[in-house]
Design a protein around this motif. Structure first.
Motif, short mmCIF file in Angstrom:
data_model
loop_
_atom_site.label_atom_id
_atom_site.label_comp_id
_atom_site.label_asym_id
_atom_site.label_seq_id
_atom_site.Cartn_x
_atom_site.Cartn_y
_atom_site.Cartn_z
N GLU A 81 0.84 -1.20 0.00
CA GLU A 81 0.00 0.00 0.00
C GLU A 81 0.87 1.25 0.00
OE1 GLU A 81 -3.08 2.05 3.07
OE2 GLU A 81 -3.40 -0.08 2.64
N THR A 82 1.94 1.24 0.78
CA THR A 82 2.86 2.39 0.81
C THR A 82 3.50 2.60 -0.56
OG1 THR A 82 3.33 2.04 3.15
CG2 THR A 82 4.94 3.31 1.90
N THR A 83 3.84 1.52 -1.23
CA THR A 83 4.42 1.61 -2.58
C THR A 83 3.45 2.27 -3.55
OG1 THR A 83 5.74 -0.38 -2.17
CG2 THR A 83 5.40 0.25 -4.47
N MET A 84 2.18 1.86 -3.49
CA MET A 84 1.17 2.45 -4.38
C MET A 84 0.92 3.91 -4.01
SD MET A 84 0.71 -0.02 -6.34
CE MET A 84 1.95 -1.25 -5.95
N PHE A 85 0.91 4.20 -2.71
CA PHE A 85 0.73 5.57 -2.24
C PHE A 85 1.85 6.46 -2.79
CE2 PHE A 85 1.69 8.88 0.91
CZ PHE A 85 0.49 9.55 0.95
N ARG A 86 3.10 5.99 -2.72
CA ARG A 86 4.24 6.78 -3.21
C ARG A 86 4.12 7.00 -4.72
NH1 ARG A 86 5.67 10.27 -0.46
NH2 ARG A 86 6.64 10.81 -2.41
N ALA A 87 3.67 5.99 -5.44
CA ALA A 87 3.52 6.14 -6.89
C ALA A 87 2.49 7.23 -7.20
CB ALA A 87 3.09 4.81 -7.52
N ILE A 88 1.38 7.22 -6.48
CA ILE A 88 0.34 8.24 -6.69
C ILE A 88 0.87 9.62 -6.33
CG2 ILE A 88 -1.93 9.05 -5.91
CD1 ILE A 88 -2.62 6.01 -5.53
N ARG A 89 1.47 9.74 -5.17
CA ARG A 89 2.00 11.04 -4.72
C ARG A 89 3.12 11.53 -5.64
NH1 ARG A 89 -0.49 14.27 -1.05
NH2 ARG A 89 1.58 15.08 -0.67
N ASP A 90 4.00 10.63 -6.06
CA ASP A 90 5.08 11.02 -6.97
C ASP A 90 4.54 11.48 -8.32
OD1 ASP A 90 6.88 10.42 -4.97
OD2 ASP A 90 7.64 8.59 -5.91
N LEU B 138 2.97 -1.11 -13.66
CA LEU B 138 4.41 -1.27 -13.50
C LEU B 138 5.06 -1.41 -14.87
CD1 LEU B 138 6.87 -1.71 -11.65
CD2 LEU B 138 6.29 -4.16 -11.64
N GLN B 139 5.99 -0.52 -15.16
CA GLN B 139 6.73 -0.53 -16.41
C GLN B 139 8.11 -1.15 -16.16
OE1 GLN B 139 5.23 0.53 -19.35
NE2 GLN B 139 3.48 0.60 -17.98
N PRO B 140 8.80 -1.57 -17.23
CA PRO B 140 10.15 -2.12 -17.04
C PRO B 140 11.05 -1.15 -16.27
CG PRO B 140 9.38 -2.48 -19.28
CD PRO B 140 8.37 -1.58 -18.61
N GLY B 141 11.90 -1.70 -15.44
CA GLY B 141 12.81 -0.88 -14.66
C GLY B 141 12.21 -0.39 -13.36
N GLY B 142 11.02 -0.87 -13.00
CA GLY B 142 10.41 -0.48 -11.74
C GLY B 142 9.75 0.89 -11.75
N VAL B 143 9.39 1.38 -12.92
CA VAL B 143 8.73 2.68 -13.05
C VAL B 143 7.22 2.46 -13.08
CG1 VAL B 143 8.41 4.69 -14.56
CG2 VAL B 143 10.67 3.65 -14.31
N PHE B 144 6.48 3.28 -12.34
CA PHE B 144 5.03 3.19 -12.33
C PHE B 144 4.43 4.29 -13.20
CE2 PHE B 144 4.30 -0.02 -9.25
CZ PHE B 144 5.30 0.08 -8.31
N TRP B 145 3.43 3.92 -14.00
CA TRP B 145 2.60 4.90 -14.70
C TRP B 145 1.30 4.96 -13.93
CZ3 TRP B 145 3.13 3.28 -20.53
CH2 TRP B 145 4.36 3.73 -21.02
N VAL B 146 0.88 6.16 -13.58
CA VAL B 146 -0.35 6.35 -12.81
C VAL B 146 -1.35 7.09 -13.68
CG1 VAL B 146 -1.36 7.38 -10.75
CG2 VAL B 146 0.96 6.44 -10.65
N SER B 147 -2.55 6.52 -13.81
CA SER B 147 -3.62 7.18 -14.55
C SER B 147 -4.92 6.90 -13.82
CB SER B 147 -3.67 6.65 -15.99
OG SER B 147 -3.89 5.25 -15.99
N GLY B 148 -5.96 7.56 -14.23
CA GLY B 148 -7.25 7.28 -13.62
C GLY B 148 -8.13 8.49 -13.47
N VAL B 149 -8.87 8.52 -12.38
CA VAL B 149 -9.81 9.59 -12.10
C VAL B 149 -9.27 10.33 -10.88
CG1 VAL B 149 -12.21 10.17 -11.61
CG2 VAL B 149 -11.68 8.12 -12.91
N PRO B 150 -8.36 11.29 -11.12
CA PRO B 150 -7.76 12.00 -10.00
C PRO B 150 -8.66 13.12 -9.50
CG PRO B 150 -6.85 12.83 -12.02
CD PRO B 150 -7.79 11.69 -12.39
N GLN B 151 -8.40 13.52 -8.31
CA GLN B 151 -8.98 14.73 -7.80
C GLN B 151 -7.98 15.85 -8.14
OE1 GLN B 151 -12.20 14.75 -6.65
NE2 GLN B 151 -12.03 12.67 -7.42
#
Length: 117
Positions: A54-63, A100-113
């Motif tokens: 959960e912390t990992t996903m939280f960091r991806a969103i915040r980053d 999760l993209q190659p190299g440990g990079v996250f792409w974040v998309s969706g319905v943001p506030q």
């Protein structure tokens, strides 16, 4: 790829899944995805305790520049194009697809506030 906004992320994913079921090339794409090696980072994330996942996903969103203060729900989703995917919802009702993209990079998309200034 930049962050992609959509009005309804989860229904959008479901709609894409239904549409892709009509595509005759889907079977070939599924076969390719099934034969590709999983990203080693995915195995590392899966091995983490749930709180650290959960912390990992939280960091991806915040980053990604979003204002999420707390994840209230997250779950692993079926792979998309051979990439590991998680779905998360934040306390501000922002909903995110984290890929999760190659190299440990996250792409974040969706319905943001609202994004951070």
């Amino acid at each position: 790829m930049k962050h992609v906004s959509s009005l309804f992320a989860v229904p959008m994913l479901l709609g894409l899944a239904v549409l892709s079921a009509c595509d005759p090339g889907e079977k070939a794409a599924t076969t390719v995805a099934a034969t590709t090696k999983p990203d080693p980072m995915e195995a590392k994330i899966d091995a983490l305790p749930r709180a650290l996942q959960e912390t990992t996903m939280f960091r991806a969103i915040r980053d990604g520049g979003y204002t999420c203060q707390k994840i209230v729900r997250f779950e692993k989703h079926a792979p998309i194009d051979g990439h590991a995917v998680w779905i998360a919802e934040c306390d501000d009702r922002g909903q995110y697809v984290i890929t999760l993209q190659p190299g440990g990079v996250f792409w974040v998309s969706g319905v943001p506030q609202a994004k951070k200034p």
